[in-house]
Write a protein that holds these residues in place. Structure first.
Motif, mmCIF file in Angstrom:
data_model
loop_
_atom_site.group_PDB
_atom_site.id
_atom_site.type_symbol
_atom_site.label_atom_id
_atom_site.label_comp_id
_atom_site.label_asym_id
_atom_site.label_seq_id
_atom_site.Cartn_x
_atom_site.Cartn_y
_atom_site.Cartn_z
ATOM 1 N N PHE B 16 54.803 13.097 34.461
ATOM 2 C CA PHE B 16 54.361 14.549 34.213
ATOM 3 C C PHE B 16 53.609 14.620 32.709
ATOM 4 O O PHE B 16 53.670 13.496 31.996
ATOM 5 C CB PHE B 16 55.524 15.280 34.119
ATOM 6 N N CYS B 17 52.902 15.840 32.638
ATOM 7 C CA CYS B 17 52.285 16.032 31.336
ATOM 8 C C CYS B 17 53.443 15.955 29.995
ATOM 9 O O CYS B 17 54.284 16.111 30.266
ATOM 10 C CB CYS B 17 51.535 17.159 31.357
ATOM 11 N N CYS B 20 56.208 18.464 29.532
ATOM 12 C CA CYS B 20 56.522 19.290 30.691
ATOM 13 C C CYS B 20 57.972 19.032 30.809
ATOM 14 O O CYS B 20 58.802 18.314 30.821
ATOM 15 C CB CYS B 20 55.822 18.262 31.811
ATOM 16 N N HIS B 22 59.661 19.482 33.627
ATOM 17 C CA HIS B 22 60.105 18.600 34.742
ATOM 18 C C HIS B 22 60.870 17.168 34.272
ATOM 19 O O HIS B 22 61.802 16.914 35.182
ATOM 20 C CB HIS B 22 58.973 18.144 35.869
ATOM 21 N N CYS B 50 53.965 19.482 41.330
ATOM 22 C CA CYS B 50 54.228 18.510 40.204
ATOM 23 C C CYS B 50 55.512 17.714 40.610
ATOM 24 O O CYS B 50 55.689 16.646 40.219
ATOM 25 C CB CYS B 50 54.141 19.002 39.057
ATOM 26 N N GLY B 124 51.209 24.713 38.818
ATOM 27 C CA GLY B 124 50.605 23.718 37.821
ATOM 28 C C GLY B 124 49.968 22.717 38.249
ATOM 29 O O GLY B 124 48.990 22.468 37.820
ATOM 30 N N CYS B 210 55.285 24.554 30.921
ATOM 31 C CA CYS B 210 54.046 23.820 31.438
ATOM 32 C C CYS B 210 52.762 23.839 30.534
ATOM 33 O O CYS B 210 51.975 24.718 30.740
ATOM 34 C CB CYS B 210 53.424 24.475 32.811
ATOM 35 N N PRO B 211 52.853 23.092 29.236
ATOM 36 C CA PRO B 211 52.263 23.270 28.086
ATOM 37 C C PRO B 211 50.701 23.086 28.497
ATOM 38 O O PRO B 211 49.795 23.729 28.069
ATOM 39 C CB PRO B 211 52.434 22.255 27.025
ATOM 40 N N ASN B 213 48.984 23.899 31.428
ATOM 41 C CA ASN B 213 48.425 25.066 31.967
ATOM 42 C C ASN B 213 48.575 26.374 31.411
ATOM 43 O O ASN B 213 47.590 27.332 31.679
ATOM 44 C CB ASN B 213 48.648 25.102 33.577
HETATM 45 S S1 SF4 Z 1 50.706 20.440 34.910
HETATM 46 FE FE1 SF4 Z 1 52.439 21.728 34.166
HETATM 47 S S2 SF4 Z 1 54.126 21.383 35.507
HETATM 48 FE FE2 SF4 Z 1 52.437 19.789 36.408
HETATM 49 S S3 SF4 Z 1 53.239 17.809 35.037
HETATM 50 FE FE3 SF4 Z 1 51.669 18.842 33.823
HETATM 51 S S4 SF4 Z 1 53.136 20.201 32.560
HETATM 52 FE FE4 SF4 Z 1 54.174 19.654 34.420
#
Ligand code: SF4
Ligand SMILES: Cc1ncc(C[n+]2csc(CCOP(=O)(O)OP(=O)(O)O)c2C)c(N)n1
Ligand SMILES: [Mg+2]
Lengths: 75, 247
Positions: B16-17, B20, B22, B50, B124, B210-211, B213
């Motif tokens: 993940f970013c 995130c 998640h 994601c 996302g 979701c930083p 997006n």
């Molecule tokens: S796009 Fe958003 S939901 Fe997907 S991994 Fe990145 S931060 Fe998480």
């Protein structure tokens, strides 16, 4: 002191997993976490921990999305 | 003091970013599965979004569902394998947009499965399109002037849709602080306990940043959830019937 009491919680750091979100920095009750100047393999400046100040409370473990922190019990 | 070791289901670094939610939710879920000794038996119904990045990194058996259909797939798995803990792990776009019908009907049938629904108010994985859960005025790549609720309706509150159904467990949490993370963990545990005692459908919705997006720094994303997102999606336990869902 009982055997149980003599155990100490010690932090293990995995800076190679850090993606630099910095969630842990304000979460640490002891202000023991700061940012390293080195860049890790993922391309981020990982956090580092002042082990003298750390009390092993595990707050960083709880907030970290990237499993950078572990707390182990040692004698 | 307690040891805090990486739970066994987290077999690889997540993809993940930075910042995130998640990642935090994956860890809580893995902790609950370990603590309930379910990691080896759990079967996940994997969403599109994601969430599907978990296929290599979250070490339970998975079946990839078509977009939105995770609850229907989980229904089939559970009916074939009633002894196994079966869960879905889905984003808001997957579960409440394309898969709204499947999500609702699984609850309507009181299927004995657990749904983990991660609401970040946006699509996302595909680059930040508006979702039914996006907030009024929220700027996304498909609502560059901000979400217009006259045209697109109000944010979809899935808990309001489900709370009067005959189901076992329903809760909403967030991952913005130690306190909230510990609460979500309790909710996820309650959900799996409901399922393992045959208590019917259990769902935990989790408000998640979701930083990338949201185009917000991670710390600001957590503040945004606490100050704004929770006013549309209040936190708490809504249905809690334990093993007694068919009364
Ligand atoms: S796009 Fe958003 S939901 Fe997907 S991994 Fe990145 S931060 Fe998480
Ligand atoms: C049938 C189909 N339609 C559209 C897509 C494109 N798609 C992939 S992921 C996604 C959105 C996922 O958003 P969400 O469920 O909110 O998960 P997030 O990435 O935000 O966690 C979409 C529309 C697809 N893969 N399949
Ligand atoms: Mg989403």
């Amino acid at each position: 002191m009982s055997k149980k009491d003599s155990k100490k919680s010690v932090l293990t750091l995995h800076p190679e997993r850090c993606k630099g979100c910095r969630y842990c920095i304000p979460t640490c009750p002891k202000d023991a976490i700061s940012v390293s100047e080195k860049i890790n393999q993922k391309g981020y400046k990982p956090v580092m921990v002042d082990m003298e100040t750390c009390i092993g409370c595990g707050s960083c473990y709880t907030i970290c999305p990237d499993y950078v922190f572990e707390i182990k019990e040692v004698q | 003091m307690v040891e805090r070791l990486i739970p066994t289901a987290l077999v690889e670094d997540n993809k993940f970013c930075p910042g995130c939610g998640h990642g935090i939710i994956n860890r809580i879920l893995a902790e609950v599965l370990d603590e309930m000794k379910l990691t080896d038996k759990a079967i996940g119904s994997m969403a599109v979004g994601c969430a599907c990045l978990m296929v290599d990194t979250f070490g339970v058996d998975w079946i990839q569902s078509p977009h939105g259909r995770a609850a229907a797939l989980a229904t089939g798995i559970k009916r074939c394998r009633p002894e196994n803990p079966v869960f879905t792990y889905q984003g808001d776009g997957d579960s409440m947009s394309i898969g709204f019908s499947e999500t609702m009907y699984a609850a309507f049938r009181n299927e004995n499965i657990t749904a983990i629904l991660v609401n970040n108010g946006i699509f996302g994985m595909t680059g930040g399109q508006m979702a039914p859960t996006s907030l009024p005025g929220q700027k996304t790549v498909t609502s560059p002037m901000g979400r217009n609720t006259d045209l697109t309706g109000q944010p979809l509150n899935i808990i309001n849709q489900m709370k009067d159904l005959n189901i076992g467990y329903l809760a909403r949490g967030s991952v913005t602080s130690i306190k909230n993370i510990n609460r979500v963990k309790k909710y996820i545990r309650n959900a799996f306990e409901t399922q393992m005692s045959g208590g019917g459908y259990s769902m935990v919705e989790i408000l998640s940043p979701c930083p990338t997006n949201w185009k917000m720094m991670p710390d600001k994303s957590l503040e945004h959830i606490d100050n704004t997102v929770t006013t549309y999606y209040p936190l708490g336990e809504y249905v809690k019937k334990g093993g007694d869902s068919n009364e």
